[in-house]
Design a protein around this motif. Structure first.
Motif, PDB file in Angstrom:
ATOM      1  N   ASN A  57      58.186  67.330   4.133  1.00  0.00           N
ATOM      2  CA  ASN A  57      58.581  67.785   2.986  1.00  0.00           C
ATOM      3  C   ASN A  57      57.328  68.199   2.298  1.00  0.00           C
ATOM      4  O   ASN A  57      56.504  67.039   1.971  1.00  0.00           O
ATOM      5  CB  ASN A  57      59.262  66.538   2.060  1.00  0.00           C
ATOM      6  N   MET A  58      57.386  69.060   1.289  1.00  0.00           N
ATOM      7  CA  MET A  58      56.224  69.676   0.752  1.00  0.00           C
ATOM      8  C   MET A  58      56.134  68.786  -0.476  1.00  0.00           C
ATOM      9  O   MET A  58      54.712  68.816  -1.105  1.00  0.00           O
ATOM     10  CB  MET A  58      56.410  71.120   0.341  1.00  0.00           C
ATOM     11  N   ASN A  59      56.876  67.848  -1.105  1.00  0.00           N
ATOM     12  CA  ASN A  59      56.613  67.158  -1.869  1.00  0.00           C
ATOM     13  C   ASN A  59      56.332  65.685  -1.676  1.00  0.00           C
ATOM     14  O   ASN A  59      56.427  64.868  -2.320  1.00  0.00           O
ATOM     15  CB  ASN A  59      58.171  67.159  -2.954  1.00  0.00           C
ATOM     16  N   ALA A  60      56.087  65.486  -0.455  1.00  0.00           N
ATOM     17  CA  ALA A  60      55.811  64.182   0.137  1.00  0.00           C
ATOM     18  C   ALA A  60      54.301  63.644  -0.288  1.00  0.00           C
ATOM     19  O   ALA A  60      53.373  63.365   0.401  1.00  0.00           O
ATOM     20  CB  ALA A  60      56.066  64.063   1.862  1.00  0.00           C
ATOM     21  N   ALA A  61      54.499  63.173  -1.750  1.00  0.00           N
ATOM     22  CA  ALA A  61      53.286  62.682  -2.132  1.00  0.00           C
ATOM     23  C   ALA A  61      53.107  61.189  -1.949  1.00  0.00           C
ATOM     24  O   ALA A  61      54.459  60.450  -1.926  1.00  0.00           O
ATOM     25  CB  ALA A  61      53.079  62.739  -3.571  1.00  0.00           C
ATOM     26  N   PRO A  62      52.084  60.484  -1.934  1.00  0.00           N
ATOM     27  CA  PRO A  62      52.263  58.887  -1.753  1.00  0.00           C
ATOM     28  C   PRO A  62      52.982  58.244  -2.597  1.00  0.00           C
ATOM     29  O   PRO A  62      53.574  57.083  -2.273  1.00  0.00           O
ATOM     30  CB  PRO A  62      50.513  58.683  -1.841  1.00  0.00           C
ATOM     31  N   LEU A  77      48.452  59.414   4.014  1.00  0.00           N
ATOM     32  CA  LEU A  77      49.120  60.635   3.408  1.00  0.00           C
ATOM     33  C   LEU A  77      48.354  61.588   2.925  1.00  0.00           C
ATOM     34  O   LEU A  77      48.506  62.676   2.914  1.00  0.00           O
ATOM     35  CB  LEU A  77      50.210  60.107   2.744  1.00  0.00           C
ATOM     36  N   ARG A  78      47.171  60.985   2.075  1.00  0.00           N
ATOM     37  CA  ARG A  78      46.235  61.960   1.417  1.00  0.00           C
ATOM     38  C   ARG A  78      45.437  62.684   2.804  1.00  0.00           C
ATOM     39  O   ARG A  78      44.940  63.833   2.516  1.00  0.00           O
ATOM     40  CB  ARG A  78      45.493  61.208   0.574  1.00  0.00           C
ATOM     41  N   ALA A  79      44.977  61.955   3.762  1.00  0.00           N
ATOM     42  CA  ALA A  79      44.174  62.538   4.802  1.00  0.00           C
ATOM     43  C   ALA A  79      45.080  63.697   5.526  1.00  0.00           C
ATOM     44  O   ALA A  79      44.377  64.241   6.248  1.00  0.00           O
ATOM     45  CB  ALA A  79      43.681  61.370   5.521  1.00  0.00           C
ATOM     46  N   PHE A  80      46.257  63.646   5.651  1.00  0.00           N
ATOM     47  CA  PHE A  80      47.116  64.391   6.285  1.00  0.00           C
ATOM     48  C   PHE A  80      48.207  64.957   5.533  1.00  0.00           C
ATOM     49  O   PHE A  80      49.312  64.071   5.491  1.00  0.00           O
ATOM     50  CB  PHE A  80      47.292  63.832   7.557  1.00  0.00           C
ATOM     51  N   THR A  81      48.325  65.965   4.804  1.00  0.00           N
ATOM     52  CA  THR A  81      49.390  66.287   3.882  1.00  0.00           C
ATOM     53  C   THR A  81      50.507  66.988   4.471  1.00  0.00           C
ATOM     54  O   THR A  81      50.340  67.498   5.605  1.00  0.00           O
ATOM     55  CB  THR A  81      48.772  66.962   2.718  1.00  0.00           C
ATOM     56  N   PRO A  82      51.430  67.537   3.617  1.00  0.00           N
ATOM     57  CA  PRO A  82      52.504  68.367   4.197  1.00  0.00           C
ATOM     58  C   PRO A  82      51.860  69.768   4.749  1.00  0.00           C
ATOM     59  O   PRO A  82      52.308  70.233   5.655  1.00  0.00           O
ATOM     60  CB  PRO A  82      53.561  68.431   3.150  1.00  0.00           C
ATOM     61  N   GLU A  83      50.954  70.156   3.833  1.00  0.00           N
ATOM     62  CA  GLU A  83      50.127  71.504   4.326  1.00  0.00           C
ATOM     63  C   GLU A  83      49.461  71.220   5.593  1.00  0.00           C
ATOM     64  O   GLU A  83      49.634  72.268   6.602  1.00  0.00           O
ATOM     65  CB  GLU A  83      49.094  72.017   3.328  1.00  0.00           C
ATOM     66  N   LEU A 391      59.223  61.391   8.550  1.00  0.00           N
ATOM     67  CA  LEU A 391      58.561  62.262   9.613  1.00  0.00           C
ATOM     68  C   LEU A 391      57.364  62.469   9.107  1.00  0.00           C
ATOM     69  O   LEU A 391      56.135  62.355   9.991  1.00  0.00           O
ATOM     70  CB  LEU A 391      59.322  63.532  10.131  1.00  0.00           C
ATOM     71  N   GLN A 392      56.905  62.845   7.900  1.00  0.00           N
ATOM     72  CA  GLN A 392      55.608  63.217   7.411  1.00  0.00           C
ATOM     73  C   GLN A 392      54.796  61.929   7.512  1.00  0.00           C
ATOM     74  O   GLN A 392      53.779  61.883   7.578  1.00  0.00           O
ATOM     75  CB  GLN A 392      55.515  63.631   5.985  1.00  0.00           C
ATOM     76  N   TRP A 393      55.345  60.819   7.346  1.00  0.00           N
ATOM     77  CA  TRP A 393      54.613  59.505   7.257  1.00  0.00           C
ATOM     78  C   TRP A 393      54.151  59.279   8.944  1.00  0.00           C
ATOM     79  O   TRP A 393      52.979  58.711   8.986  1.00  0.00           O
ATOM     80  CB  TRP A 393      55.323  58.217   6.763  1.00  0.00           C
ATOM     81  N   ALA A 394      55.328  59.507   9.723  1.00  0.00           N
ATOM     82  CA  ALA A 394      54.989  59.355  10.865  1.00  0.00           C
ATOM     83  C   ALA A 394      53.920  60.146  11.696  1.00  0.00           C
ATOM     84  O   ALA A 394      52.885  59.923  12.070  1.00  0.00           O
ATOM     85  CB  ALA A 394      56.251  59.780  11.988  1.00  0.00           C
ATOM     86  N   TRP A 395      53.866  61.442  11.136  1.00  0.00           N
ATOM     87  CA  TRP A 395      52.627  62.356  11.835  1.00  0.00           C
ATOM     88  C   TRP A 395      51.349  61.954  10.955  1.00  0.00           C
ATOM     89  O   TRP A 395      50.567  61.813  11.533  1.00  0.00           O
ATOM     90  CB  TRP A 395      52.828  63.977  10.961  1.00  0.00           C
ATOM     91  N   ALA A 396      51.127  61.656   9.699  1.00  0.00           N
ATOM     92  CA  ALA A 396      50.320  61.278   8.907  1.00  0.00           C
ATOM     93  C   ALA A 396      49.619  59.965   9.295  1.00  0.00           C
ATOM     94  O   ALA A 396      48.459  59.969   9.782  1.00  0.00           O
ATOM     95  CB  ALA A 396      50.431  61.245   7.396  1.00  0.00           C
ATOM     96  N   SER A 397      50.495  59.092   9.578  1.00  0.00           N
ATOM     97  CA  SER A 397      50.017  57.763  10.335  1.00  0.00           C
ATOM     98  C   SER A 397      49.411  57.884  11.613  1.00  0.00           C
ATOM     99  O   SER A 397      48.541  57.176  12.075  1.00  0.00           O
ATOM    100  CB  SER A 397      51.045  56.674   9.938  1.00  0.00           C
ATOM    101  N   GLY A 398      50.151  58.535  12.462  1.00  0.00           N
ATOM    102  CA  GLY A 398      49.890  58.962  13.687  1.00  0.00           C
ATOM    103  C   GLY A 398      48.430  59.736  13.698  1.00  0.00           C
ATOM    104  O   GLY A 398      47.596  59.171  14.652  1.00  0.00           O
TER     105      GLY A 398
END
Ligand SMILES: Cc1cc2nc3c(=O)[nH]c(=O)nc-3n(C[C@H](O)[C@H](O)[C@H](O)COP(=O)(O)OP(=O)(O)OC[C@H]3O[C@@H](n4cnc5c(N)ncnc54)[C@H](O)[C@@H]3O)c2cc1C
Length: 406
Positions: A57-62, A77-83, A391-398
């Motif tokens: 989600n493009m609005n997935a801010a911390p 989440l900042r190191a790997f954003t939705p972009e 899923l954004q958390w899954a990608w960013a934390s992964g």
């Protein structure tokens, strides 16, 4: 130069584990094992977004995330954003679209596409996949780890715990990650089903089954506001579902007894709605009261509101008093349903709670108790709202865990 952690075992072939394995495998000379207890990797991913996979989600801010220390998720989440997620998947050959609300989907509208490009990438990166391999124990022996499944044993220099949470048990959601973490000295919080159906005690939902409406929701307990949301609500035979309902389910899970769900079924204030109803009564004086909301709400829903407001459905609109119309307005803008609870982990999309984050570094996701152990995804005490946030958390934390502190 020798690579740090020459052999890495990723436990769990879900969203976060696949991402972690791909990132870990970028270091030349490193052997990466992806261990999955089910026959196939990414089974849950295929079911996401009703099979369409709402992958970010493009609005997935911390600030949108939850947990006992939700700030823990910020660094990842900042190191790997939705972009970054869009760029990453575009690099794997996946075309995506951004829908209203910032929800990201594959252009193909099929979760299969997301899993396919990940599988190809894992193959290309020479990640060694071992499916039907439920890791039963992880033991640290000196500087390395021994992982065991049945009689099979594996050694690794680092382990990434990506076992997911207890939610979606029909799709293989299990508590293994918490158990494996605990055996290594980690503690977990209480676990609660989130993003799931809210069960109500009222008789109304049964007759409303199947109706969808855009609404504003408030959850209260003893007059205190616990949470609010807005968006699509679906009435089921046991309560409510749909994104706006899902977003309140976390608060219901945590909130205890005596909770009331208040639904504003139309986007007006009391005065505006009353004016509309007066105009209606003047224009269609001979219609029955049961038709008071016809053309404004789903027919069945309109009738339920008229009844809930204490009005006899056969009375003509011209005969409705001010007090009766005001009561109908209040019922429509504050349709109140006593809450019984939520559906369990079987159908929940995410687990609220997990391994306590204070024992992990937010900058690397490495355990503070067991050097060389990392964790990512839902197994940690971080979760997000409905709409691609988990899923954004899954990608960013992964992504962060896969860097193994480098
Ligand atoms: C029906 C449904 C729909 C959803 N839709 C969305 C959506 O559209 N958008 C969104 O953002 N989120 C959605 N979610 C939530 C999202 O799928 C999860 O938050 C996300 O998959 C978590 O990723 P993960 O890698 O932490 O865990 P998972 O994806 O659950 O992966 C964990 C993996 O570890 C494996 N495993 C567990 N224990 C062991 C063990 N002992 N040994 C080896 N392997 C093990 C499991 O089999 C699993 O494959 C949905 C969830 C469900 C259930």
């Amino acid at each position: 130069m020798t690579c740090s952690y020459p052999t890495v075992a990723v436990v769990g072939g879900g969203a976060s584990g696949m991402m972690a394995a791909l990132i870990a495998a970028q270091v030349p000379g490193r052997r990466v094992l992806l261990l999955e207890r089910q026959q196939r990797i990414g089974r849950k991913l295929l079911a996401t977004g009703n099979g369409r996979c709402n992958l970010s989600n493009m609005n997935a801010a911390p600030e949108e995330y939850f947990g006992n220390d939700a700030g823990f998720a910020s660094a990842a989440l900042r190191a790997f954003t939705p972009e970054d997620t869009l760029r990453f998947f575009s690099g794997l050959g996946l075309l995506t679209v951004v829908e209203p609300g910032g929800r990201v989907y594959p252009l193909s509208d099929s979760a299969n596409s997301v899993l396919d490009v990940l599988r190809f990438a894992l193959d290309q990166a020479e990640v060694e996949l071992q499916s039907s391999f439920p890791v039963e124990t992880i033991v640290k022996t000196g500087r390395s780890f021994l992982l065991q499944s049945g009689t099979e044993k594996l050694h690794a220099d680092a382990v990434i715990l990506a076992c997911g949470g207890a939610a979606g048990s029909k799709l293989g959601g299990v508590s293994d990650g918490y158990r494996l973490g605990k055996a290594l000295g980690h503690r977990r919080t209480g676990l609660y089903p989130s993003l799931t159906r809210i069960l109500t005690e009222s008789d109304y939902p049964r007759s409303l089954k199947g109706i969808r409406v855009e609404a504003r929701l408030r959850l209260t307990r003893k007059g205190l506001l616990l949470a609010e949301s807005s968006g699509e609500v679906q009435f089921t035979d046991t309560g409510i579902s749909g994104p706006a309902g899902f977003d309140l389910s976390r608060a219901v899970s945590f909130g205890g007894d005596s909770q009331i769900l208040h639904i504003a079924l139309l986007p007006f204030d009391e005065e505006e709605l009353l004016r509309l109803l007066y105009a209606r009564c003047r224009r269609f004086p001979g219609l029955e009261a049961s038709e008071l909301f016809t053309g404004m709400l789903h027919n069945r829903l309109g009738r339920v509101i008229v009844k809930a407001a204490g009005n006899s459905p056969e009375v003509e609109l011209s005969a409705l008093t001010d007090a009766q119309l005001k009561s109908a307005v209040r019922c429509c803008l504050d349709f109140s349903l006593p809450v019984r609870g939520v559906e369990g982990f079987e159908t929940a999309q995410v687990t609220a709670g997990g391994l306590m984050t204070d024992s992990f570094s937010p900058e690397t996701l490495e355990s503070r108790l067991v050097p060389g152990l990392f964790a990512c995804g839902e197994v940690l005490d971080i979760d997000g709202p409905c709409g691609g946030y988990n899923l954004q958390w899954a990608w960013a934390s992964g992504h962060l865990a896969g860097r193994l502190g480098s």
